[in-house]
Write a protein that holds these residues in place. Structure first.
Motif, PDB file in Angstrom:
ATOM      1  N   SER A 306       0.820  -1.211   0.000  1.00  0.00           N
ATOM      2  CA  SER A 306       0.000   0.000   0.000  1.00  0.00           C
ATOM      3  C   SER A 306       0.854   1.261   0.000  1.00  0.00           C
ATOM      4  O   SER A 306       1.850   1.347   0.723  1.00  0.00           O
ATOM      5  CB  SER A 306      -0.921   0.010   1.220  1.00  0.00           C
ATOM      6  OG  SER A 306      -1.537   1.272   1.359  1.00  0.00           O
ATOM      7  N   ASP A 308      -0.462   4.012   1.016  1.00  0.00           N
ATOM      8  CA  ASP A 308      -1.196   4.868   1.942  1.00  0.00           C
ATOM      9  C   ASP A 308      -0.247   5.541   2.926  1.00  0.00           C
ATOM     10  O   ASP A 308       0.861   5.060   3.198  1.00  0.00           O
ATOM     11  CB  ASP A 308      -2.216   4.039   2.728  1.00  0.00           C
ATOM     12  CG  ASP A 308      -3.508   3.824   1.962  1.00  0.00           C
ATOM     13  OD1 ASP A 308      -4.265   4.794   1.826  1.00  0.00           O
ATOM     14  OD2 ASP A 308      -3.744   2.695   1.503  1.00  0.00           O
ATOM     15  N   SER A 309      -0.704   6.648   3.497  1.00  0.00           N
ATOM     16  CA  SER A 309       0.002   7.293   4.604  1.00  0.00           C
ATOM     17  C   SER A 309      -0.880   7.330   5.848  1.00  0.00           C
ATOM     18  O   SER A 309      -0.414   7.668   6.935  1.00  0.00           O
ATOM     19  CB  SER A 309       0.429   8.711   4.222  1.00  0.00           C
ATOM     20  OG  SER A 309      -0.685   9.482   3.799  1.00  0.00           O
ATOM     21  N   ASP A 310      -2.160   6.992   5.685  1.00  0.00           N
ATOM     22  CA  ASP A 310      -3.117   6.957   6.789  1.00  0.00           C
ATOM     23  C   ASP A 310      -3.421   5.497   7.117  1.00  0.00           C
ATOM     24  O   ASP A 310      -4.055   4.791   6.327  1.00  0.00           O
ATOM     25  CB  ASP A 310      -4.391   7.699   6.395  1.00  0.00           C
ATOM     26  CG  ASP A 310      -5.381   7.854   7.537  1.00  0.00           C
ATOM     27  OD1 ASP A 310      -5.695   6.836   8.201  1.00  0.00           O
ATOM     28  OD2 ASP A 310      -5.861   8.977   7.751  1.00  0.00           O
ATOM     29  N   ARG A 311      -2.978   5.040   8.278  1.00  0.00           N
ATOM     30  CA  ARG A 311      -3.135   3.639   8.663  1.00  0.00           C
ATOM     31  C   ARG A 311      -4.601   3.226   8.713  1.00  0.00           C
ATOM     32  O   ARG A 311      -4.980   2.158   8.211  1.00  0.00           O
ATOM     33  CB  ARG A 311      -2.478   3.413  10.030  1.00  0.00           C
ATOM     34  CG  ARG A 311      -2.728   2.022  10.624  1.00  0.00           C
ATOM     35  CD  ARG A 311      -2.133   1.908  12.025  1.00  0.00           C
ATOM     36  NE  ARG A 311      -2.574   0.699  12.700  1.00  0.00           N
ATOM     37  CZ  ARG A 311      -2.004  -0.489  12.559  1.00  0.00           C
ATOM     38  NH1 ARG A 311      -0.967  -0.621  11.767  1.00  0.00           N
ATOM     39  NH2 ARG A 311      -2.467  -1.538  13.205  1.00  0.00           N
ATOM     40  N   TRP A 314      -6.140   2.795   5.277  1.00  0.00           N
ATOM     41  CA  TRP A 314      -5.567   1.593   4.659  1.00  0.00           C
ATOM     42  C   TRP A 314      -6.302   0.341   5.139  1.00  0.00           C
ATOM     43  O   TRP A 314      -6.785  -0.453   4.336  1.00  0.00           O
ATOM     44  CB  TRP A 314      -4.082   1.522   4.997  1.00  0.00           C
ATOM     45  CG  TRP A 314      -3.390   0.231   4.674  1.00  0.00           C
ATOM     46  CD1 TRP A 314      -3.514  -0.510   3.543  1.00  0.00           C
ATOM     47  CD2 TRP A 314      -2.438  -0.455   5.502  1.00  0.00           C
ATOM     48  NE1 TRP A 314      -2.697  -1.617   3.601  1.00  0.00           N
ATOM     49  CE2 TRP A 314      -2.026  -1.609   4.786  1.00  0.00           C
ATOM     50  CE3 TRP A 314      -1.881  -0.193   6.752  1.00  0.00           C
ATOM     51  CZ2 TRP A 314      -1.095  -2.509   5.301  1.00  0.00           C
ATOM     52  CZ3 TRP A 314      -0.944  -1.080   7.261  1.00  0.00           C
ATOM     53  CH2 TRP A 314      -0.562  -2.225   6.554  1.00  0.00           C
ATOM     54  N   SER A 329       2.760  -2.106   4.458  1.00  0.00           N
ATOM     55  CA  SER A 329       2.894  -0.679   4.148  1.00  0.00           C
ATOM     56  C   SER A 329       3.806  -0.033   5.170  1.00  0.00           C
ATOM     57  O   SER A 329       3.780  -0.396   6.354  1.00  0.00           O
ATOM     58  CB  SER A 329       1.533   0.024   4.163  1.00  0.00           C
ATOM     59  OG  SER A 329       1.679   1.408   3.857  1.00  0.00           O
ATOM     60  N   LEU A 331       3.571   3.217   5.293  1.00  0.00           N
ATOM     61  CA  LEU A 331       2.778   4.446   5.431  1.00  0.00           C
ATOM     62  C   LEU A 331       3.548   5.684   4.988  1.00  0.00           C
ATOM     63  O   LEU A 331       3.312   6.787   5.480  1.00  0.00           O
ATOM     64  CB  LEU A 331       2.281   4.596   6.872  1.00  0.00           C
ATOM     65  CG  LEU A 331       1.385   3.448   7.375  1.00  0.00           C
ATOM     66  CD1 LEU A 331       1.007   3.678   8.840  1.00  0.00           C
ATOM     67  CD2 LEU A 331       0.137   3.303   6.514  1.00  0.00           C
ATOM     68  N   ASN A 332       4.464   5.490   4.039  1.00  0.00           N
ATOM     69  CA  ASN A 332       5.253   6.598   3.500  1.00  0.00           C
ATOM     70  C   ASN A 332       4.816   7.004   2.105  1.00  0.00           C
ATOM     71  O   ASN A 332       5.531   7.729   1.401  1.00  0.00           O
ATOM     72  CB  ASN A 332       6.744   6.236   3.479  1.00  0.00           C
ATOM     73  CG  ASN A 332       7.382   6.358   4.839  1.00  0.00           C
ATOM     74  OD1 ASN A 332       6.964   7.182   5.657  1.00  0.00           O
ATOM     75  ND2 ASN A 332       8.384   5.531   5.100  1.00  0.00           N
TER      76      ASN A 332
END
Length: 385
Positions: A306, A308-311, A314, A329, A331-332
């Motif tokens: 992923s 995503d940066s928002d856990r 995600w 992920s 998250l970066n």
């Protein structure tokens, strides 16, 4: 491709007085050859309500490097930018922005307001080059945007003939635009603008084309961060090409457990680069779910990576879409190590790896994924019903 798949120092003369260790006062005149060279941005807008301007660059997010107070619509920045770099002037409590290609020159910006068509920029050769490219490039993009409203109406009325006609027109204009981009790069091999243009459009070219452009670009054009990015991208594309051993990487799952691609050795595994905020990714997920359910009993694995940066978002997307395979992920977002390792420039992006760890296919979507898996496992096509 069709429209449904589209919806990102001032030079100063002075004398410095040096006090010698013995107390004797000496002078050393600084000539124009020894003066530091830098950039100046002087901007003036007729209608600008913001109180502060920020000089920023994009690195996954806007990074502020300087700020300036705005007085009666005017502000300025000074500094040093030895190698050309793209910057954005942002404004406090405003969505307006001004994009500039900056080097050590004096840039004058004037206009009614940021974002308005009457903005005039002068004094910087590299910025002039970039504006010249944008003027023609935007003419193609404007034509493509004009097709959107018509396509929306055709979709609402289920007018397939109109949608096909608009798709055909889109492909025609898009092909002309890509020809223009290729010609620009070929005719300006000494310009850093060509490197930026090539990087921005790199996903449109085959590896062999990128290498051909790279070889033609001059050392001066490539001597900046965009040249380094291009070199890194081409290296990553070579390392992650079909027929090559898939580069291994390790990331943590939602529980903090480290998971490596090599953990799946012995089975076919599809690395699936995606994100909760990616509409096309979410639209493709049901197809991946169907094929995973069909072929997982025979050893097929999916390794979800992923961006995503928002856990929370995600994990919510994993639950909502019923994605029961392994997910990782850091998250970066786009800064994830695996993104650079596999030269991912857009998502969804997938890489199919065989049991020996060799890449056998990339970006299999919709029916192509099912057809490939049916071939591998000598089984019937999975059904989405």
């Amino acid at each position: 491709m069709n429209l449904t798949h589209l919806r990102s120092g001032i030079l100063a003369c002075s004398t410095i007085f040096l006090i010698a260790c013995g107390g004797e006062e000496t002078t050393e005149e600084i000539t124009t050859e020894t003066l530091p060279v830098g950039f100046t941005i002087n901007a003036e807008f007729d209608s600008l309500e913001a109180e502060l301007a920020y000089l920023t660059y994009w690195d996954g997010e806007f990074v502020k490097t300087d700020s300036a107070e705005i007085k009666e619509g005017a502000f300025s920045f000074t500094g040093d930018q030895e190698k050309p770099k793209m910057y954005y002037i942002l404004f406090k409590d405003s969505d307006e922005r001004v994009k500039v290609f900056l080097d050590n020159s004096s840039l004058e910006i004037k206009g009614t307001k940021p974002g308005h068509e009457d903005i005039a920029m002068t004094g910087s050769e590299i910025n002039d080059e970039y504006l010249s490219f944008l003027a023609e490039d935007n003419s193609y993009n404007d034509q493509i945007r004009a097709l959107y409203s018509g396509y929306d109406i055709a979709e609402e009325t289920d007018d397939q003939e109109m949608m096909d006609s608009l798709d055909s027109e889109y492909n025609r204009i898009d092909s002309l635009r890509l020809d223009f981009v290729s010609t620009y790069i070929t005719e300006h091999p000494e310009s850093a603008v060509s490197v930026v243009v090539l990087m921005n459009n790199s996903y449109r070219y085959e590896l062999e084309d990128l290498e051909s452009f790279q070889a033609a670009l001059t050392e001066e054009a490539m001597d900046n961060e965009y040249g380094e990015q291009l070199n890194n991208k081409i290296e990553a594309l070579n390392n992650s090409a079909v027929g090559k051993e898939a580069p291994d990487f390790t990331m943590n799952d939602a529980d903090g457990n480290a998971v490596s691609l090599s953990d799946f050795r012995g089975n076919y595994v599809m690395i699936d680069f995606w994100a909760s905020w990616c509409g096309p990714c979410r639209a493709e997920n049901p197809n991946v779910v169907t094929n995973y359910n069909q072929y997982h009993p025979q050893g097929f694995e999916v390794f979800g990576v992923s961006l995503d940066s928002d856990r929370d978002k995600w994990l919510e997307a994993i639950e909502a879409d019923g994605l029961t395979w392994t997910h990782v992920s850091d998250l970066n977002g786009w800064k994830a190590e695996a993104v650079e390792l596999y030269a991912v420039s857009g998502i969804p992006h997938s890489v199919l790896v065989d049991p020996e760890g060799v890449i056998v296919a990339k970006n299999l979507r919709e029916e192509e994924l099912g057809e490939k898996l049916a071939e591998i496992y000598n089984a019937p096509l999975a059904s989405n019903e």
